[in-house]
Design a protein around this motif. Structure first.
Motif, PDB file in Angstrom:
ATOM      1  N   VAL A  29       0.874  -1.228   0.010  1.00 10.28           N
ATOM      2  CA  VAL A  29       0.068  -0.130   0.131  1.00 10.28           C
ATOM      3  C   VAL A  29       0.826   1.273  -0.194  1.00 10.28           C
ATOM      4  O   VAL A  29       0.591   2.173  -0.656  1.00 10.28           O
ATOM      5  N   ILE A  30       1.944   1.287   0.999  1.00 16.06           N
ATOM      6  CA  ILE A  30       2.889   2.329   0.865  1.00 16.06           C
ATOM      7  C   ILE A  30       3.528   2.619  -0.462  1.00 16.06           C
ATOM      8  O   ILE A  30       3.448   3.836  -0.992  1.00 16.06           O
ATOM      9  N   VAL A  31       3.855   1.414  -1.214  1.00 13.44           N
ATOM     10  CA  VAL A  31       4.492   1.731  -2.422  1.00 13.44           C
ATOM     11  C   VAL A  31       3.562   2.301  -3.468  1.00 13.44           C
ATOM     12  O   VAL A  31       4.067   3.207  -4.247  1.00 13.44           O
ATOM     13  N   ALA A  32       2.399   1.914  -3.433  1.00  9.26           N
ATOM     14  CA  ALA A  32       1.276   2.340  -4.476  1.00  9.26           C
ATOM     15  C   ALA A  32       1.094   3.670  -4.170  1.00  9.26           C
ATOM     16  O   ALA A  32       0.951   4.367  -5.113  1.00  9.26           O
ATOM     17  N   VAL A  33       0.941   4.145  -3.162  1.00  4.60           N
ATOM     18  CA  VAL A  33       0.556   5.427  -2.625  1.00  4.60           C
ATOM     19  C   VAL A  33       1.640   6.389  -3.202  1.00  4.60           C
ATOM     20  O   VAL A  33       1.410   7.500  -3.908  1.00  4.60           O
ATOM     21  N   PHE A  34       2.926   6.003  -2.779  1.00  5.80           N
ATOM     22  CA  PHE A  34       4.025   7.021  -3.242  1.00  5.80           C
ATOM     23  C   PHE A  34       3.905   6.938  -4.861  1.00  5.80           C
ATOM     24  O   PHE A  34       4.721   8.005  -5.427  1.00  5.80           O
ATOM     25  N   SER A  35       3.705   5.834  -5.397  1.00  9.47           N
ATOM     26  CA  SER A  35       3.944   5.627  -6.920  1.00  9.47           C
ATOM     27  C   SER A  35       2.992   6.619  -7.511  1.00  9.47           C
ATOM     28  O   SER A  35       3.064   7.377  -8.574  1.00  9.47           O
ATOM     29  N   ALA A  41       2.977  14.295  -9.466  1.00  7.29           N
ATOM     30  CA  ALA A  41       4.022  15.319  -9.315  1.00  7.29           C
ATOM     31  C   ALA A  41       4.422  15.509 -10.563  1.00  7.29           C
ATOM     32  O   ALA A  41       4.683  16.608 -11.160  1.00  7.29           O
ATOM     33  N   THR A  42       4.916  14.136 -11.294  1.00 10.57           N
ATOM     34  CA  THR A  42       5.614  14.266 -12.597  1.00 10.57           C
ATOM     35  C   THR A  42       4.733  15.029 -13.647  1.00 10.57           C
ATOM     36  O   THR A  42       4.927  15.778 -14.566  1.00 10.57           O
ATOM     37  N   TRP A  43       3.299  14.571 -13.492  1.00  9.27           N
ATOM     38  CA  TRP A  43       2.419  15.106 -14.518  1.00  9.27           C
ATOM     39  C   TRP A  43       2.279  16.539 -14.263  1.00  9.27           C
ATOM     40  O   TRP A  43       1.994  17.535 -15.116  1.00  9.27           O
ATOM     41  N   GLY A  44       2.058  16.941 -13.107  1.00 14.16           N
ATOM     42  CA  GLY A  44       2.000  18.499 -12.659  1.00 14.16           C
ATOM     43  C   GLY A  44       3.235  19.298 -13.269  1.00 14.16           C
ATOM     44  O   GLY A  44       3.004  20.253 -13.878  1.00 14.16           O
ATOM     45  N   VAL A  45       4.370  18.906 -13.070  1.00 13.79           N
ATOM     46  CA  VAL A  45       5.483  19.554 -13.512  1.00 13.79           C
ATOM     47  C   VAL A  45       5.581  19.535 -14.932  1.00 13.79           C
ATOM     48  O   VAL A  45       5.725  20.554 -15.562  1.00 13.79           O
ATOM     49  N   ASP A  46       5.224  18.483 -15.774  1.00 15.10           N
ATOM     50  CA  ASP A  46       5.163  18.408 -17.071  1.00 15.10           C
ATOM     51  C   ASP A  46       4.035  19.429 -17.627  1.00 15.10           C
ATOM     52  O   ASP A  46       4.490  20.001 -18.726  1.00 15.10           O
TER      53      ASP A  46
END
Length: 62
Positions: A29-35, A41-46
């Motif tokens: 769950v932690i890995v999924a949330v951070f992914s 964040a990547t989409w926002g910066v792009d």
């Protein structure tokens, strides 16, 4: 090469312990949330950079 493989298998058998099912689920769950957060964040910066570049080239070409 064979010695390396033999020692690796031995180490896996003697020194590696697997996490419990509950701990694995929590970590998943932690890995999924951070992914998802990293993808957003990547989409926002792009998106921001894309708009800045469009504005720049619209002003340069006009």
């Amino acid at each position: 090469m064979f010695t390396y493989i033999k020692e690796s298998v031995e180490e896996l058998r003697n020194n590696v312990t697997l996490p419990s099912r509950a701990e694995s689920s929590n970590l998943m769950v932690i890995v999924a949330v951070f992914s998802i957060l990293f993808a957003l964040a990547t989409w926002g910066v792009d998106t921001v950079f894309s708009k800045i570049i469009k504005l720049y080239f619209n002003n340069v070409l006009n």
